[in-house]
Design a protein around this motif. Structure first.
Motif, PDB file in Angstrom:
ATOM      1  N   ASN A 193      67.000  55.077  12.347  1.00  0.00           N
ATOM      2  CA  ASN A 193      68.069  55.304  11.554  1.00  0.00           C
ATOM      3  C   ASN A 193      68.989  54.140  11.519  1.00  0.00           C
ATOM      4  N   SER A 242      59.329  56.613  11.178  1.00  0.00           N
ATOM      5  CA  SER A 242      60.014  56.752  10.059  1.00  0.00           C
ATOM      6  C   SER A 242      61.421  55.895  10.013  1.00  0.00           C
ATOM      7  N   TRP A 299      61.800  57.996  15.069  1.00  0.00           N
ATOM      8  CA  TRP A 299      62.825  57.770  14.108  1.00  0.00           C
ATOM      9  C   TRP A 299      63.575  56.729  14.041  1.00  0.00           C
TER      10      TRP A 299
END
Length: 510
Positions: A426, A390, A424
């Motif tokens: 970010n 992600s 993930w």
């Protein structure tokens, strides 16, 4: 903004209060609601029910997400009570519940103003470890999806500061919801303290969104483009989802596994690159004709090819489904998934891989245009994603700078999946952050918190102890590439991002 497992970082000690929603008279006073339930929510409920029947234990408890927000002022009980009840009124998903009735589902909803809060004073904690254990256990118990409420609030009060915590079952929230919610709650609390309105924009209801999504999906047949795309993707993997098989440690190292107790997944988090390095890496991606998203995935593809020699890089990508401005700040599970596949057979350079990733992202959008569970129904597929990457850019979310500086973090529960790998990445105001969960790879030594906290099955009060200061200094290379596949992926990814960020021009070796 950090995204961590709740036991990965300490919470400053203080007086713990748990805030539990209730409606006088119980569910019997709620209104029957004809709006349909999303595929994600229905599958989540049925999986939890099957687990309950099979084990006689509550299912779905390892699937919660939440928030931890720091306030540098004393806690006002009237203000926080007002804020939390207003927030429940604002987001209908917190006032709606779905029950299983035979082979069907029934939604119940209660009106704004009907939900009250019970204030439970748990006690004063002088150490962080027992406090974190209490919160983790409380949130595990409170977020079971078959019950309402499947969420809970908590506050930890001190003389000059307090922490607000919130945890909810995944059927009620996603990561993007929480990134946006932290500033909303801060603004509401400030307004309550100043006896004024918070002046927040109107927000749509996830209950409305899920009903419309379900209606449209159920009308869709096998000729939908997503069906063909997923069929092709799955066929390339012998009918199954791609996996990054992270081997667990031996049974001798994981005594809980030997006794039949579930083994929690390993959790890692930290900083891949600071802001300057992330900006240089973004410039390299742009020069290659791609976005930062394409560059991140290209970097993972190159690392995968280097580690495995595979001719393709395959994973699953979460894609948000907030296709209208009214859903922008809504709480809910606005997530679809898309297939991602890049040809690596000719050992491409980074710029070539960015171009291929850009094309794969564009093509993969079709895969997320229909809920995967509907696709699975149409093609007879059983099983969900196992290797997920992600990427979210949080820099433009309200309050992103303050949150990234430590005011707020997104927290999550343990997971006990034996084969899922989630990574993930970010982009935050301070740089590139990572978080990952995966089947256990490491020896039982410190990985973010002291070893007692990482011992699988160690859930007893007082078992969690923490290093002094921030547990991860920001150097992602502290991850041991010899520990297992996920450690090696993260190590290779961090090295590649740093190397590319330091490069002024492309070279054939990249």
């Amino acid at each position: 903004m950090k995204f961590i497992q709740i036991r990965d970082e300490p919470i400053a000690p203080g007086g713990l209060v748990e805030w539990t929603p209730y409606v006088p008279g119980g569910l019997g006073n709620w209104d029957y609601d004809s709006r349909l339930t999303s595929h994600n929510h229905e599958q989540h409920l049925r999986a939890a029910f099957e687990y309950r029947v099979r084990t006689r234990r509550e299912g779905g408890r390892e699937a919660w997400l939440g928030l931890s927000i720091e306030f540098d002022e004393p806690l006002s009980i009237p203000a926080i009570r007002s804020v939390l009840t207003q927030w429940i009124d604002r987001h209908e998903v917190l006032r709606s519940h779905v029950v299983i009735k035979g082979s069907g589902l029934q939604r119940l909803t209660t009106a704004p103003g009907t939900v009250k809060l019970t204030m439970g004073r748990i006690g004063w904690y002088s150490e962080s470890g027992p406090l974190v254990e209490q919160l983790a256990g409380s949130f595990d118990r409170a977020t079971a999806p078959l019950h309402w409420p499947a969420y809970r609030f908590a506050t930890v009060g001190r003389e000059r500061s307090f922490t607000l915590l919130f945890a909810a079952d995944h059927s009620l929230v996603d990561g993007y919801s929480l990134i946006m919610a932290q500033q909303e709650l801060v603004s509401m609390y400030r307004a309550a303290r100043e006896h004024r309105g918070a002046n927040l924009p109107e927000v749509g209801s996830y209950v409305d969104f899920s009903a419309e999504e379900r209606r449209l999906a159920d009308q869709t047949g096998g000729d939908h483009p997503a069906v063909g795309l997923w069929s092709e993707f799955l066929a390339a993997g012998d009918g199954g989802m791609p996996a990054l098989q992270a081997a667990n440690a031996s049974a001798a190292e994981l005594p809980a596994e030997a006794t039949g107790a579930p083994v929690p997944q390993e959790s890692l988090w930290g900083v891949i690159a600071d802001d300057a390095t992330a900006n240089r890496f973004t410039a390299i991606c742009s020069e290659a004709g791609g976005t930062l998203t394409a560059g991140v995935l290209a970097a993972f593809a190159l690392v995968h090819h280097e580690l495995t020699g595979d001719r393709e890089f395959r994973c699953v990508l979460p894609r948000h489904t907030r296709d209208d401005a009214r859903w922008l700040t809504s709480l809910g599970w606005f997530v679809g998934v898309a297939p991602f596949c890049v040809d690596m057979s000719d050992s491409p350079t980074f710029d070539q891989t960015v171009a291929r990733s850009t094309a794969a992202l564009k093509r993969g959008r079709q895969g997320a245009s229909l809920p995967f569970l509907r696709v699975a129904d149409l093609i007879g597929h059983v099983g969900g994603p196992r290797f997920v990457i992600s990427f979210i850019d949080t820099r433009y979310a309200p309050g992103a700078g303050a949150a990234d500086a430590g005011r707020a973090k997104v927290i999550r529960s343990h997971s006990y999946s034996p084969d899922e790998v989630y990574i993930w990445i970010n982009r935050t105001p301070s740089g590139l952050r990572y978080s990952a969960r995966f089947p256990w790879e490491s020896p039982l030594h410190e990985l973010g918190v002291a070893s007692s906290a990482n011992t699988p099955g160690a859930q007893h009060e007082g078992n969690v102890t923490f290093n002094s200061g921030e547990v991860d200094s920001g150097n992602a290379l502290r991850v041991d590439p010899a520990a297992g596949p996920v450690h090696a992926y993260l190590h290779g990814f961090a090295e590649l991002v740093a190397r590319l960020g330091d490069a002024s021009t492309f070279s054939p070796s990249l």
